[in-house]
Design a protein around this motif. Structure first.
Motif, PDB file in Angstrom:
ATOM      1  N   GLY A 355      15.984 -22.488 -16.123  1.00  0.00           N
ATOM      2  CA  GLY A 355      15.693 -22.070 -17.367  1.00  0.00           C
ATOM      3  C   GLY A 355      15.550 -23.038 -18.333  1.00  0.00           C
ATOM      4  N   ILE A 356      14.783 -22.692 -19.436  1.00  0.00           N
ATOM      5  CA  ILE A 356      14.577 -23.446 -20.433  1.00  0.00           C
ATOM      6  C   ILE A 356      15.372 -23.561 -21.628  1.00  0.00           C
ATOM      7  CG2 ILE A 356      11.621 -23.249 -20.020  1.00  0.00           C
ATOM      8  CD1 ILE A 356      11.736 -21.464 -22.498  1.00  0.00           C
ATOM      9  N   GLU A 357      16.210 -22.742 -21.708  1.00  0.00           N
ATOM     10  CA  GLU A 357      17.389 -22.610 -22.596  1.00  0.00           C
ATOM     11  C   GLU A 357      18.562 -23.405 -22.279  1.00  0.00           C
ATOM     12  OE1 GLU A 357      16.829 -18.656 -25.418  1.00  0.00           O
ATOM     13  OE2 GLU A 357      17.764 -18.350 -23.389  1.00  0.00           O
ATOM     14  N   SER A 358      19.522 -23.711 -23.229  1.00  0.00           N
ATOM     15  CA  SER A 358      20.649 -24.272 -22.550  1.00  0.00           C
ATOM     16  C   SER A 358      21.713 -23.607 -21.799  1.00  0.00           C
ATOM     17  CB  SER A 358      21.249 -24.898 -23.725  1.00  0.00           C
ATOM     18  OG  SER A 358      21.742 -23.898 -24.629  1.00  0.00           O
ATOM     19  N   VAL A 359      21.752 -22.203 -22.407  1.00  0.00           N
ATOM     20  CA  VAL A 359      22.449 -21.160 -21.355  1.00  0.00           C
ATOM     21  C   VAL A 359      21.620 -20.040 -21.475  1.00  0.00           C
ATOM     22  CG1 VAL A 359      24.675 -22.243 -22.227  1.00  0.00           C
ATOM     23  CG2 VAL A 359      23.602 -20.345 -23.639  1.00  0.00           C
ATOM     24  N   PRO A 360      21.744 -19.117 -20.271  1.00  0.00           N
ATOM     25  CA  PRO A 360      21.070 -17.605 -20.068  1.00  0.00           C
ATOM     26  C   PRO A 360      21.364 -16.988 -21.288  1.00  0.00           C
ATOM     27  CG  PRO A 360      22.432 -18.433 -18.124  1.00  0.00           C
ATOM     28  CD  PRO A 360      22.650 -19.338 -19.378  1.00  0.00           C
ATOM     29  N   PHE A 361      20.408 -16.094 -21.695  1.00  0.00           N
ATOM     30  CA  PHE A 361      20.592 -14.925 -22.649  1.00  0.00           C
ATOM     31  C   PHE A 361      20.927 -15.719 -24.022  1.00  0.00           C
ATOM     32  CE2 PHE A 361      22.323 -12.819 -18.812  1.00  0.00           C
ATOM     33  CZ  PHE A 361      21.046 -12.742 -18.294  1.00  0.00           C
ATOM     34  N   VAL A 369      28.452 -15.712 -25.575  1.00  0.00           N
ATOM     35  CA  VAL A 369      28.362 -14.616 -24.300  1.00  0.00           C
ATOM     36  C   VAL A 369      27.582 -15.322 -23.188  1.00  0.00           C
ATOM     37  CG1 VAL A 369      27.374 -12.441 -23.855  1.00  0.00           C
ATOM     38  CG2 VAL A 369      28.655 -12.816 -25.951  1.00  0.00           C
ATOM     39  N   GLY A 370      26.461 -15.983 -23.431  1.00  0.00           N
ATOM     40  CA  GLY A 370      25.576 -16.612 -22.432  1.00  0.00           C
ATOM     41  C   GLY A 370      26.379 -17.613 -21.509  1.00  0.00           C
ATOM     42  N   LYS A 371      27.471 -18.427 -22.153  1.00  0.00           N
ATOM     43  CA  LYS A 371      28.057 -19.290 -21.457  1.00  0.00           C
ATOM     44  C   LYS A 371      29.176 -18.337 -20.536  1.00  0.00           C
ATOM     45  CE  LYS A 371      28.028 -23.390 -24.177  1.00  0.00           C
ATOM     46  NZ  LYS A 371      28.834 -24.375 -25.135  1.00  0.00           N
ATOM     47  N   ALA A 372      29.796 -17.447 -20.926  1.00  0.00           N
ATOM     48  CA  ALA A 372      30.663 -16.737 -20.114  1.00  0.00           C
ATOM     49  C   ALA A 372      29.916 -16.069 -18.737  1.00  0.00           C
ATOM     50  CB  ALA A 372      31.129 -15.632 -21.011  1.00  0.00           C
ATOM     51  N   PHE A 377      28.055 -16.692 -12.719  1.00  0.00           N
ATOM     52  CA  PHE A 377      27.321 -17.056 -11.812  1.00  0.00           C
ATOM     53  C   PHE A 377      27.677 -18.099 -11.030  1.00  0.00           C
ATOM     54  CE2 PHE A 377      24.868 -13.883 -13.917  1.00  0.00           C
ATOM     55  CZ  PHE A 377      23.679 -13.480 -12.741  1.00  0.00           C
ATOM     56  N   GLU A 378      28.205 -19.171 -11.796  1.00  0.00           N
ATOM     57  CA  GLU A 378      28.574 -20.365 -11.113  1.00  0.00           C
ATOM     58  C   GLU A 378      29.894 -20.108 -10.194  1.00  0.00           C
ATOM     59  OE1 GLU A 378      27.221 -23.560 -14.608  1.00  0.00           O
ATOM     60  OE2 GLU A 378      29.288 -22.657 -14.869  1.00  0.00           O
ATOM     61  N   VAL A 379      30.728 -19.260 -10.623  1.00  0.00           N
ATOM     62  CA  VAL A 379      31.663 -19.071  -9.896  1.00  0.00           C
ATOM     63  C   VAL A 379      31.445 -18.305  -8.445  1.00  0.00           C
ATOM     64  CG1 VAL A 379      33.631 -17.322  -9.270  1.00  0.00           C
ATOM     65  CG2 VAL A 379      33.477 -18.703 -11.499  1.00  0.00           C
ATOM     66  N   ASN A 380      30.254 -17.616  -8.357  1.00  0.00           N
ATOM     67  CA  ASN A 380      29.494 -16.969  -7.143  1.00  0.00           C
ATOM     68  C   ASN A 380      28.247 -18.034  -6.597  1.00  0.00           C
ATOM     69  OD1 ASN A 380      30.402 -13.996  -6.998  1.00  0.00           O
ATOM     70  ND2 ASN A 380      30.295 -14.394  -9.180  1.00  0.00           N
ATOM     71  N   TYR A 385      19.897 -25.291 -13.313  1.00  0.00           N
ATOM     72  CA  TYR A 385      19.101 -26.268 -13.820  1.00  0.00           C
ATOM     73  C   TYR A 385      18.307 -25.814 -15.020  1.00  0.00           C
ATOM     74  CZ  TYR A 385      19.881 -27.878  -8.950  1.00  0.00           C
ATOM     75  OH  TYR A 385      20.206 -28.109  -7.801  1.00  0.00           O
ATOM     76  N   MET A 386      19.253 -26.024 -16.124  1.00  0.00           N
ATOM     77  CA  MET A 386      18.928 -25.437 -17.516  1.00  0.00           C
ATOM     78  C   MET A 386      17.974 -26.615 -18.267  1.00  0.00           C
ATOM     79  SD  MET A 386      19.753 -22.518 -17.206  1.00  0.00           S
ATOM     80  CE  MET A 386      19.510 -21.835 -18.845  1.00  0.00           C
ATOM     81  N   LEU A 387      17.122 -26.032 -19.283  1.00  0.00           N
ATOM     82  CA  LEU A 387      16.312 -27.057 -20.152  1.00  0.00           C
ATOM     83  C   LEU A 387      15.525 -27.718 -19.297  1.00  0.00           C
ATOM     84  CD1 LEU A 387      19.337 -28.831 -22.449  1.00  0.00           C
ATOM     85  CD2 LEU A 387      17.639 -26.804 -22.991  1.00  0.00           C
ATOM     86  N   ASN A 388      14.881 -26.865 -18.193  1.00  0.00           N
ATOM     87  CA  ASN A 388      14.117 -27.627 -17.487  1.00  0.00           C
ATOM     88  C   ASN A 388      12.885 -26.547 -16.985  1.00  0.00           C
ATOM     89  OD1 ASN A 388      13.219 -29.531 -15.583  1.00  0.00           O
ATOM     90  ND2 ASN A 388      15.405 -29.822 -15.010  1.00  0.00           N
ATOM     91  N   GLU A 389      11.815 -26.846 -16.650  1.00  0.00           N
ATOM     92  CA  GLU A 389      10.585 -26.133 -16.121  1.00  0.00           C
ATOM     93  C   GLU A 389      10.251 -26.554 -14.816  1.00  0.00           C
ATOM     94  OE1 GLU A 389       7.878 -24.994 -19.411  1.00  0.00           O
ATOM     95  OE2 GLU A 389       8.926 -26.643 -20.465  1.00  0.00           O
ATOM     96  N   VAL A 390       9.216 -25.675 -14.156  1.00  0.00           N
ATOM     97  CA  VAL A 390       8.719 -25.936 -12.984  1.00  0.00           C
ATOM     98  C   VAL A 390       7.413 -27.034 -13.289  1.00  0.00           C
ATOM     99  CG1 VAL A 390       7.559 -25.084 -10.905  1.00  0.00           C
ATOM    100  CG2 VAL A 390       9.607 -24.085 -11.852  1.00  0.00           C
ATOM    101  N   SER A 391       7.116 -27.965 -12.406  1.00  0.00           N
ATOM    102  CA  SER A 391       6.089 -28.734 -12.449  1.00  0.00           C
ATOM    103  C   SER A 391       5.253 -28.455 -11.351  1.00  0.00           C
ATOM    104  CB  SER A 391       6.445 -30.025 -12.331  1.00  0.00           C
ATOM    105  OG  SER A 391       5.425 -31.123 -12.251  1.00  0.00           O
ATOM    106  N   GLU A 392       5.680 -28.012 -10.059  1.00  0.00           N
ATOM    107  CA  GLU A 392       4.903 -27.999  -8.811  1.00  0.00           C
ATOM    108  C   GLU A 392       5.715 -27.064  -7.702  1.00  0.00           C
ATOM    109  OE1 GLU A 392       2.176 -30.696  -5.602  1.00  0.00           O
ATOM    110  OE2 GLU A 392       3.465 -31.655  -7.085  1.00  0.00           O
ATOM    111  N   MET A 393       4.688 -26.309  -6.933  1.00  0.00           N
ATOM    112  CA  MET A 393       5.222 -25.773  -5.848  1.00  0.00           C
ATOM    113  C   MET A 393       4.732 -26.503  -4.460  1.00  0.00           C
ATOM    114  SD  MET A 393       7.219 -22.732  -6.989  1.00  0.00           S
ATOM    115  CE  MET A 393       7.077 -21.750  -8.386  1.00  0.00           C
ATOM    116  N   ILE A 394       5.492 -26.777  -3.897  1.00  0.00           N
ATOM    117  CA  ILE A 394       5.088 -27.610  -2.713  1.00  0.00           C
ATOM    118  C   ILE A 394       5.361 -26.648  -1.287  1.00  0.00           C
ATOM    119  CG2 ILE A 394       5.267 -29.633  -1.220  1.00  0.00           C
ATOM    120  CD1 ILE A 394       5.948 -31.157  -3.706  1.00  0.00           C
TER     121      ILE A 394
END
Length: 592
Positions: A355-361, A369-372, A377-380, A385-394
């Motif tokens: 995700g490109i944001e620091s937390v979802p939503f 609320v986003g952190k909660a 999700f993390e419990v599950n 990988y936040m504050l990130n973007e895709v560079s390449e699909m290999i």
């Protein structure tokens, strides 16, 4: 003394039989216009009520409650042996109707009773308690209602047949097409592009309001209309399981559906639409409801297989199959992306979310609320990988194997789902002369009319004047709002102006928990939270200046529907009203 309540059941609604099966043969495509440019429609005088049957075998009796057991403003679900019904008392009057919302089956007894209607606790649909008619969306069907009388002091329902109790829903009566139309005729009095909720509700509303000319609905999909929001929540579902209306239903009501038809151009001067396969169809009224498409992403390796934008049941089924015991990567923290991630946790070996944001939503629901939700999700076992973007699909031999992030991190991936947002599907309108804003959204007025004569639009593709924001033109891409647009457009086509009075309502389901959201919170400047975020039992009020503009909740029903009821009545909720922590006042405020 306890009074035994005798129960007899009967449908209250006035059934209609409108003459006019679609005959074969050819008719002039340019039938006479009606006054004021309105499309032709049948009169209510054409309808005749079905007879009430008073045969002994139609009656059923049951003891349910004392007549004094219900206070004003109360609802009770009663067991009638052959089924259940909802008994309601408001302003000293009793009424009764089916007890489940026909949209997803929510128990209406847990909903909100106010001013002659019941609002569903799950998704906000409203039903008139006297007629059972659907008054606000989502959903397509109304409820059967039952007459209540009081012989010897008992509450009595009058029965028509078993089916009313067991089906828990009914369709409003619809007209048939009386025009003599050959299906090969390239003209339709109403042409609808898109078979989502906006297009489908537009078609059904026209028939419900007595429209008797031709209706053609075109879609890029290969299936009849289906419940698209469920795709990301239930990846194994087939198109038939998600179906909203069958082909038989559409044919029975003379709504012609052309599947796998992509519109590529509109000529507003000749009032015609050209499709990719070369078909050219003329119209008198046009409704554009093409929805949205995925937002383009820039990355290397776009020819790699097993990378999906979730659009169809086939996409969903393929994602579920390919992710089984494999590594799944979700690009984007949109509601669709997050719902897919949640749905894959019990199938995939690993699930990673980028995700490109620091937390979802964060933008929609706020950071807390986003952190909660992120923690859920993390419990599950979902890795973020936040504050990130895709560079390449290999890929290896064309099959996806790795996703490379711009941070340099390499993720193992056997299947990738891109849920990084959407844009309006309006590219085919660029040369049409239909006004669009800088983002590609069609601009419409409060009647869903575009600048082009006879052309209407609705759903995800439009910006429309939103009364709570002083008629500022906004885009609200909610499933529920698209229903509203379809109805308003249909009424406008028939010369019956109707304002958009609905409160936007949205929901998202993950790990068996549902986020409910009502209002329009864009630009909120503060969030007031009541309840426990860690336990995911909370209500969040979104404020702008000193006014509550939206609300979200988890495990706090029916608070969102109750707030929607208050906002829908035109009242305002002040920030100070929710800061105290005591929101019991909502119980009274919503019913004034």
């Amino acid at each position: 003394k306890l009074v035994e309540v005798k129960v007899e059941l009967s449908l209250l609604e006035k059934e209609k039989e409108v003459d006019g099966l679609s005959p074969n043969g050819k008719a002039s495509p340019l039938a006479d216009s009606r006054p004021n440019g309105a499309l032709g429609h049948g009169s209510d005088d054409d309808s005749t009520p079905l007879p009430l049957y008073h045969k002994p075998r139609d009656y059923v009796e049951a003891s349910v409650c004392h007549v004094k057991d219900l206070e004003n403003g109360q609802m009770r679900e009663v067991d009638l042996g052959s089924g259940r019904a909802l008994l309601i008392k408001e302003h000293g009057e009793f009424s009764a109707m089916a007890h489940k919302c026909p949209h997803y089956g929510a128990p209406l007894v847990k909903g909100v009773l106010s001013k002659g209607h019941v609002r569903c606790p799950w998704h906000g649909a409203c039903f008139n308690i006297a007629t059972g008619d659907l008054e606000d969306f989502p959903g397509l069907d109304s409820l059967p209602t039952f007459q209540v009388t009081f012989p010897a002091g008992a509450v009595i329902f009058f029965k028509k047949h078993f089916q009313a109790l067991q089906s828990q829903k009914r369709s409003k009566p619809m007209a048939r097409c009386s025009a003599v139309i050959n299906s090969s005729t390239c003209f339709s009095h109403v042409l609808i592009i898109g078979s989502g909720p906006a297009g489908l509700v537009c078609a059904e509303t026209l028939r419900q309001e007595g429209f008797t000319d031709r209706i053609v609905m075109c879609t890029m999909d290969r299936h009849p209309p289906y419940d698209r929001p469920k795709l990301s929540k239930s990846l194994d579902s087939t198109a038939e399981q998600l179906r909203l209306r069958s082909m038989d239903f559409l044919q029975d009501h003379d709504i012609e559906l052309l599947t796998e038809k992509e519109a590529v151009a509109i000529d507003v001067k000749t009032r015609s639409v050209t499709f990719e396969d070369g078909l050219r169809m003329e119209y008198r009224k046009l409704f554009i409801a093409t929805g949205s498409k995925h937002k383009p992403m820039v990355y290397k390796g776009k020819d790699v297989r097993n990378v999906f934008h979730l659009r169809t049941p086939e996409d969903a089924n393929s994602i579920a199959r390919l992710a089984n015991n494999k590594n799944a990567v979700i690009v984007g923290t949109s509601y669709v992306g997050m719902e897919v991630a949640a749905a894959l946790t019990d199938k995939a070996h690993s699930v990673s979310v980028i995700g490109i944001e620091s937390v979802p939503f964060k933008k929609a629901l706020g950071e807390k609320v986003g952190k909660a939700i992120m923690k859920l999700f993390e419990v599950n076992r979902v890795k973020f990988y936040m504050l990130n973007e895709v560079s390449e699909m290999i890929g290896h031999h064309g099959q996806l194997k790795e996703v490379v992030l711009k941070s340099g991190k390499v993720l193992r991936a056997d299947v990738c789902v891109i849920g990084a947002g959407s844009i309006p599907a309006t590219g085919f309108l660029k040369q049409s002369g239909i006004h669009m804003d800088s983002r590609g959204f069609i601009t419409v007025n409060k009647m869903m009319q575009t600048n082009a004569d006879g052309v209407f639009a609705g759903g995800d593709v439009v910006v429309f004047p939103f009364l709570p924001r002083n008629n500022k033109k906004v885009n609200i891409p909610h499933w529920q709002m698209a229903h509203v647009h379809g109805r308003v457009a249909a009424l406008s086509m028939m010369g019956r102006a109707a304002d958009i009075k609905t409160v936007p309502y949205f929901w998202s389901a993950m790990f068996g928990k549902t986020i409910r959201y009502a209002g329009y919170g864009d630009g909120f400047d503060d969030v007031i939270i009541q309840g426990d975020l860690d336990e995911l039992r909370f209500v969040a009020f979104y404020t702008r200046s000193e006014e509550v503009v939206a609300v979200a909740s988890m495990n706090y029903d029916p608070i969102v529907s109750r707030v929607a009821e208050v906002l829908g009545s035109g009242k305002t909720i002040k920030k100070r009203d929710v800061e105290t922590g005591d929101i019991s006042w909502l119980n009274d405020k919503g019913s004034q």
